[in-house]
Design an enzyme around this catalytic site. Structure first.
Site, PDB file in Angstrom:
ATOM      1  N   ILE A 110     -16.221  -1.704  10.538  1.00 52.40           N
ATOM      2  CA  ILE A 110     -17.386  -1.759   9.643  1.00 52.40           C
ATOM      3  C   ILE A 110     -17.920  -0.363   9.298  1.00 52.40           C
ATOM      4  CG2 ILE A 110     -18.100  -4.084  10.348  1.00 52.40           C
ATOM      5  CD1 ILE A 110     -20.182  -2.667  12.196  1.00 52.40           C
ATOM      6  N   HIS A 153      13.708   7.794 -15.926  1.00 55.51           N
ATOM      7  CA  HIS A 153      14.116   6.393 -15.860  1.00 55.51           C
ATOM      8  C   HIS A 153      15.321   6.259 -14.943  1.00 55.51           C
ATOM      9  CE1 HIS A 153      14.925   2.304 -17.167  1.00 55.51           C
ATOM     10  NE2 HIS A 153      16.202   2.641 -17.269  1.00 55.51           N
TER      11      HIS A 153
END
Ligand SMILES: Cc1cc2nc3c(=O)[nH]c(=O)nc-3n(C[C@H](O)[C@H](O)[C@H](O)COP(=O)(O)OP(=O)(O)OC[C@H]3O[C@@H](n4cnc5c(N)ncnc54)[C@H](O)[C@@H]3O)c2cc1C
Length: 470
Positions: free
Chosen positions: A270, A449
């Site tokens: 937390i 690519h």
């Protein structure tokens, strides 16, 4: 007799040890003071050992899905938690030793022990050698932070865990409650889910990973739910009852309905508390909620006393701490007469954040909502992993990349990603943001690519209605 330096750094995490190295590079006589382990939380109990654990979970995930790739694995894949943890501790220890070597290489004096300031530029160190007195022209406080406890269920290392126990668990949790869905909570939830535990995440806010873009939170929630996790948002753990056999948690759901649920273990994630009490800082600096207040170079209100990293205002990330360390060291060198250094304050709008769950999450800059709140007219584009050849070839077609631009100027305001390897991809946009890039420059950039990075291009094209592969 006190030993004198140009600079003493209190705390050897990624903020402190990097600051000390930069000081040494600039010709300053530097020392570092550490009460536990060189490398701080990041190397020993944070970034690195968690990524080692998550790597084991990732490999298990691939092995579980080996047949998707045309491969046969003889027998079921079994996780040996003890061995997984041992590997993670080995990685942490290797890096801890690495910091030791860096200190030696840079001739930085290491004082192991608990440091307490006796003035802005002096301190005592209580360690194995007894008490040492150190003085310097400048002191940098880099004492970091620790896990915040739940007031009604302090961590006990048996059933209620902080990240330290979660990283070195006494046993494999069968049914795990994770309280808090920030990066730390979600990474452990993802790890233990992949390792075979039944995991429930309870988040007080209305979505998980609440600092991220809303679309990313929604996508991650769907994905983790599909992987078998129970996610409760807008919910709170009101009480916890710990017994030898497990943890009984009283959970209030989003509709206000309270139920009692039993778990074997609970991880409390937390938030953090800065390590700034009882080290002589109170009278020397201004603090807000315990965090030392500094200017953009790390100066506190006391001359010669500086602070960096997790003990100062967030974001509480290792790379932010290191960057502040360099800025602070260079500012000190400048004050000491070095005319060749030109310290740059940290650009807070361009600090990337990464969460290494499965799928990964990464972002930099403003979310779409924050950009609108800040008064920008926004253009946003999204491109899905399913439209990318490399993602499909990798068998990782889950996720998307979203970019946010200022519609008037084309300035890149933020980028938000979820999916495979996005924690590596985000740096492309971070560089772009630092260079104040616009949509035009990104569109004109050639992306190789086949790579996942092509989606970064397509996301920009999508913001302007020009996406090619969707
Ligand atoms: C589980 C977990 C996962 C994380 N994962 C990531 C991540 O993937 N990426 C990321 O960027 N960040 C991550 N973080 C956050 C990151 O670890 C911190 O932001 C970073 O370590 C802060 O660096 P620091 O130098 O400010 O302090 P720390 O790393 O906390 O180091 C402070 C050091 O100071 C020492 N110290 C404190 N007080 C004294 C004293 N009085 N005398 C002597 N020594 C003292 C401490 O022992 C400690 O070694 C993670 C944190 C946790 C807990």
């Amino acid at each position: 007799m006190s030993t004198t330096y140009d600079v003493i750094v209190l705390g050897s995490g990624p903020g402190g040890y990097v600051a000390a190295i930069r000081c040494a590079q600039l010709g300053l006589k530097a020392a570092i003071v550490e009460r536990e382990k060189l490398g701080g939380i990041c190397l020993n109990w944070g970034c690195i050992p968690t990524k080692a654990l998550l790597r084991s979970a990732e490999i298990k995930h691939y092995m579980d899905h080996a047949s998707d790739y045309g491969l046969k694995v003889a027998g079921a894949i079994e996780a040996d938690l003890e061995a997984v943890v041992k590997r993670s501790r080995g990685v942490a220890s290797q890096l801890n030793q690495g910091v030791g070597h860096l200190m030696k290489k840079n001739k930085i004096a290491v004082h192991m022990g608990e440091g307490t300031l006796t003035g802005p530029t002096s301190m005592t160190v209580k360690g194995e050698k007894g008490e040492e007195k150190l003085t310097a022209k400048h002191v940098i406080v880099a004492t970091g932070a620790r896990a915040r406890d739940l007031p009604f269920a302090p961590a006990d290392g048996k059933r209620v865990w902080t990240y330290r126990t979660a990283m070195t668990p006494p046993e494999m949790p069968k049914k795990l409650l994770v309280i808090g869905s920030g990066a730390i909570g979600i990474e452990f939830a993802s790890f233990y889910n992949d390792m075979g535990a039944e995991v429930t995440v309870v988040e007080m806010l209305d979505r998980i990973v609440p600092v991220e873009d809303k679309d990313v939170s929604a996508f991650l929630e769907k994905s983790l739910t599909k992987q078998g996790m129970t996610i409760m948002t807008g919910a709170g753990v009101d009480d916890i009852n710990v017994s030898d056999g497990g943890v009984m948690a009283k959970i209030k759901d989003a509709k206000g309905k309270v139920s009692e649920q039993e778990f074997t273990h609970c991880i409390v994630a937390i938030g953090i508390v800065p390590n700034t009490e009882d080290i002589g800082l109170e009278k020397l600096v201004e603090m807000e909620k315990g965090f030392v207040q500094i200017d953009e170079y790390g100066r506190t209100k006391s001359k010669g006393l500086w602070a960096i990293g997790d003990c100062t205002p967030g974001p509480w990330l290792a790379h932010k701490a290191s960057h502040e360390g360099v800025t602070c060291a260079e500012s000190i060198a400048k004050e000491l007469g070095n005319k060749d250094v030109h310290p740059h304050p940290l650009d807070r709008t361009s600090i990337p954040g990464c969460t290494y769950c499965h799928p990964q999450v990464a972002s930099v800059g403003l979310t779409e909502a924050k950009a609108k709140e800040a008064g920008h007219e926004v253009k946003a584009g999204t491109f899905p992993f399913i439209g990318n050849g490399k993602a499909i070839a990798l068998g990782e077609a889950e996720g998307f990349i979203k970019t946010v631009f200022d519609a008037k100027t084309g300035e890149l305001l933020g980028a938000h990603m979820i999916g495979a390897e996005v924690t590596e991809l985000i740096q492309g946009y971070t560089v772009g943001k630092t260079l104040e890039t616009t949509e035009a420059e990104l569109m004109n950039t050639v992306f190789p690519h086949p790579t996942l990075s092509e989606m970064m291009h397509e996301s920009v094209l999508a913001a302007y209605g020009k996406a090619l592969h969707i």
